[in-house]
Design an enzyme around this catalytic site. Structure first.
Site, mmCIF file in Angstrom:
data_model
loop_
_atom_site.group_PDB
_atom_site.id
_atom_site.type_symbol
_atom_site.label_atom_id
_atom_site.label_comp_id
_atom_site.label_asym_id
_atom_site.label_seq_id
_atom_site.Cartn_x
_atom_site.Cartn_y
_atom_site.Cartn_z
ATOM 1 N N TYR A 66 0.683 -1.282 0.022
ATOM 2 C CA TYR A 66 0.089 -0.223 -0.306
ATOM 3 C C TYR A 66 0.946 1.242 -0.214
ATOM 4 C CZ TYR A 66 -4.660 0.089 0.033
ATOM 5 O OH TYR A 66 -6.689 0.113 -0.648
ATOM 6 N N GLU A 68 -0.781 4.916 -0.618
ATOM 7 C CA GLU A 68 -1.298 5.719 -1.022
ATOM 8 C C GLU A 68 -1.047 7.812 -0.154
ATOM 9 O OE1 GLU A 68 -4.500 6.057 1.407
ATOM 10 O OE2 GLU A 68 -5.412 4.473 0.336
ATOM 11 N N ASP A 243 -6.646 14.748 -24.086
ATOM 12 C CA ASP A 243 -6.959 13.308 -23.556
ATOM 13 C C ASP A 243 -6.231 12.602 -24.956
ATOM 14 O OD1 ASP A 243 -7.517 10.717 -23.236
ATOM 15 O OD2 ASP A 243 -9.873 10.871 -22.782
ATOM 16 N N THR A 272 -4.303 6.748 -22.087
ATOM 17 C CA THR A 272 -3.203 5.585 -21.226
ATOM 18 C C THR A 272 -2.373 4.897 -21.766
ATOM 19 O OG1 THR A 272 -4.522 4.609 -23.304
ATOM 20 C CG2 THR A 272 -5.878 4.243 -21.021
ATOM 21 N N LYS A 275 -2.623 1.476 -24.936
ATOM 22 C CA LYS A 275 -3.318 1.628 -26.536
ATOM 23 C C LYS A 275 -1.258 1.873 -27.137
ATOM 24 C CE LYS A 275 -6.969 4.200 -24.813
ATOM 25 N NZ LYS A 275 -8.416 3.256 -24.489
ATOM 26 N N ARG A 281 -2.164 -2.134 -18.867
ATOM 27 C CA ARG A 281 -3.538 -1.079 -18.426
ATOM 28 C C ARG A 281 -3.415 -0.157 -18.001
ATOM 29 N NH1 ARG A 281 -7.356 -1.967 -20.451
ATOM 30 N NH2 ARG A 281 -6.921 -3.468 -22.145
HETATM 31 N N1 PLP Z 1 -10.150 8.324 -22.700
HETATM 32 C C1 PLP Z 1 -10.062 7.745 -24.189
HETATM 33 C C2 PLP Z 1 -9.309 8.318 -25.659
HETATM 34 C C3 PLP Z 1 -10.653 6.577 -24.612
HETATM 35 O O1 PLP Z 1 -10.401 6.002 -25.925
HETATM 36 C C4 PLP Z 1 -10.018 5.390 -23.014
HETATM 37 C C5 PLP Z 1 -10.863 3.820 -23.911
HETATM 38 O O2 PLP Z 1 -11.294 3.780 -24.302
HETATM 39 C C6 PLP Z 1 -10.020 5.868 -22.204
HETATM 40 C C7 PLP Z 1 -10.458 7.627 -22.075
HETATM 41 C C8 PLP Z 1 -10.258 5.687 -21.066
HETATM 42 O O3 PLP Z 1 -9.361 4.718 -20.793
HETATM 43 P P1 PLP Z 1 -9.600 3.141 -19.735
HETATM 44 O O4 PLP Z 1 -10.435 1.627 -20.548
HETATM 45 O O5 PLP Z 1 -8.162 2.463 -19.385
HETATM 46 O O6 PLP Z 1 -10.521 3.849 -18.243
#
Ligand code: PLP
Length: 480
Positions: A66, A68, A243, A272, A275, A281
């Site tokens: 842990y 945090e 994002d 993320t 991808k 992950r």
């Molecule tokens: N942001 C975008 C643009 C995504 O395409 C995705 C997932 O498909 C996410 C966030 C969320 O990712 P996670 O599935 O790891 O929570």
């Protein structure tokens, strides 16, 4: 990689025997997943294959700790090794992306976006409100003050790309908390070109005045001009949040540079790591120095204890992404997407925006008389793994859809190049041309059921196998 694969073969076989002794169905599922991934054309745009070192790093006792809090400032004793892990991951992320600050704790992309939103709120709303209420920290607030602060938080506006032109649920849409906690307005694309219309976006933003302008997408097959997004955010006094979950690998691999690289333009960037970035992950947040203190409060603000084993794997993946081999890979991802798009176009498939200049392609399958759901299922029967997706103004809605989204990151990792991706386009078109909707009991074309021409699935699988066998997944890893 051969030595790594040989070592991994020994490790995995022994570990799977141990796991199988406790629960054979889990060991079986792990083995089957490898067989399935090896034997199909994985074209899901958000998936990839992490390296064996990345996968192995996750299977350690770092998981048991842990931690945090933040680096050097934890709510638990004995976190010195987690501090090292998190510092190394953050250092690689900062250097790879040229960011002032990096936060490696988010457990997923959605978590990274939550950290981003709440840190922006804490910075933009909490700070000025605390000052107005004469408080130094939230701990000084009375219950009445809290009521005022809650109202302020809940009154904020966010503007992101519309879901049906490629935005993500976390960009202000109802099923996600972002659509419940914010007032939301989305921007779309030009109805003719299907590209972002920056002038319209600017006009809408001036009218709506969002606190947060969100850029980034899940299914938009084009690059975004982040300099223009910054200009618009500045004109309306918004924080620019990008994002880059889908295209982080293309940023890391220096395919998206200049105005296509969000990091120099955004206040906060979330991504993320699994991808196009090809890591474990997980999620990651980058920020300017100004936003760093509030991002750093991600745990416990919206996150539980960090997944230290995954942060370690992020550090390995980020170290891999700093190599010239990764840059070559990222360029190949974009080149292959172009080849795939050209291959589909020349065989008569309509593509949203008419093509791609990133890692994904969005097929509009209505000319085949199919819904996205039927196309996705027929392709899956033929060994081609994709996902159905809405197209702009989708007549079939978000469940059946009219589109199929495909991407090149995974098969590029397997070593597919132009010849293979042209063949993939031929196989996809062949399946779609030989699929017809099955009629409902009432005699109308159904939206889910379909008929696939005789022998098409087997022939397609056989042709796919030839390519897959020539480009093995985790070569040398033998779990037979
Ligand atoms: N942001 C975008 C643009 C995504 O395409 C995705 C997932 O498909 C996410 C966030 C969320 O990712 P996670 O599935 O790891 O929570």
């Amino acid at each position: 990689m051969d030595d790594v694969a040989a070592t991994a073969t020994g490790i995995y076989n022994q570990i799977l025997d141990i796991i199988g002794g406790i629960e054979p169905r889990i060991a079986g599922a792990i083995r089957s997943e490898l067989t399935d991934q090896r034997g199909s054309l994985k074209l899901i745009a958000s998936e990839n294959y992490a390296s064996l070192p990345v996968l192995l790093t996750m299977g350690t006792w770092l998981s048991d700790k842990y931690a945090e809090g933040t680096i050097g400032h934890r709510f638990y004793a004995g976190c010195q090794n987690v501090d090292t892990v998190e510092s190394v991951a953050a250092e690689h992320a900062r250097e790879l992306f040229g960011a002032e600050y990096a936060y490696a704790q988010p457990h997923s992309g959605i978590d990274a976006n939550l950290v981003a939103y709440w840190s922006i709120l804490a910075h933009r709303v909490e700070g000025p409100e605390l000052e107005r209420l004469g408080a130094k920290t939230v701990n000084d607030l009375s219950e009445e003050d809290w009521e005022i602060l809650r109202r302020e938080f809940a009154a904020q506006r966010v503007m992101g790309m519309s879901l049906d032109v490629g935005g993500h649920l976390t960009h202000g849409f109802r099923p996600n908390i972002s659509g419940k906690m914010f007032h939301q307005r989305s921007y779309g694309t030009d109805p003719t070109t299907e590209l972002i219309d920056y002038d319209k976006l600017r006009a809408d933003a001036k009218e709506f005045k969002p606190l947060i302008l969100v850029a980034g997408y899940s299914a938009y097959p084009r690059r975004v001009n982040f300099a223009k997004m910054r200009e618009i955010a500045d004109e309306v006094g918004a924080t620019l949040f990008v994002d880059m979950a889908h295209f982080a690998g293309l940023v890391a691999g220096k395919v998206f540079t200049g105005e296509e690289n969000p990091v120099p333009y955004a206040d906060v960037v979330a991504t993320t790591t699994h991808k196009s970035l090809r890591g474990p992950r997980g999620g990651l947040v980058l920020a300017t120095k100004e936003y760093a203190p509030s991002v750093d409060r991600g745990c416990p603000m919206v996150l539980g204890g960090p997944l230290s084993h995954v942060m370690a794997a992020k550090a390995i993946a980020l170290a891999e992404a700093r190599t010239s081999a990764f840059q070559t890979y990222a360029q190949a991802v974009a080149d292959n997407a172009k080849t795939l798009a050209d291959g589909l176009l020349k065989r008569g498939v309509r593509l949203v925006t008419g093509g791609t200049d990133n890692h994904l392609v969005l097929l509009d399958v209505r000319d085949f008389g199919l819904t996205g759901r039927q196309a996705e299922s027929a392709l899956l029967d033929s060994g081609i793994v994709t996902n159905r997706n809405s197209v702009p103004n989708d007549p079939n809605g978000a469940w059946y859809t009219t589109g199929v989204r495909i991407g090149t990151p995974a098969l590029t990792t397997r070593g597919f190049g132009a010849a293979e991706f042209d063949k993939v386009a031929e196989l996809i078109t062949g399946v779609l041309k030989n699929t017809t909707p099955a009629m409902t009991a009432a005699g109308a074309p159904g939206k889910a059921k379909y008929l696939l021409g005789e022998g098409v699935a087997d022939r397609t699988k056989a042709e796919a196998s030839e390519m897959l066998d020539a480009h093995p997944l985790y070569p040398g890893l033998d779990l037979s």
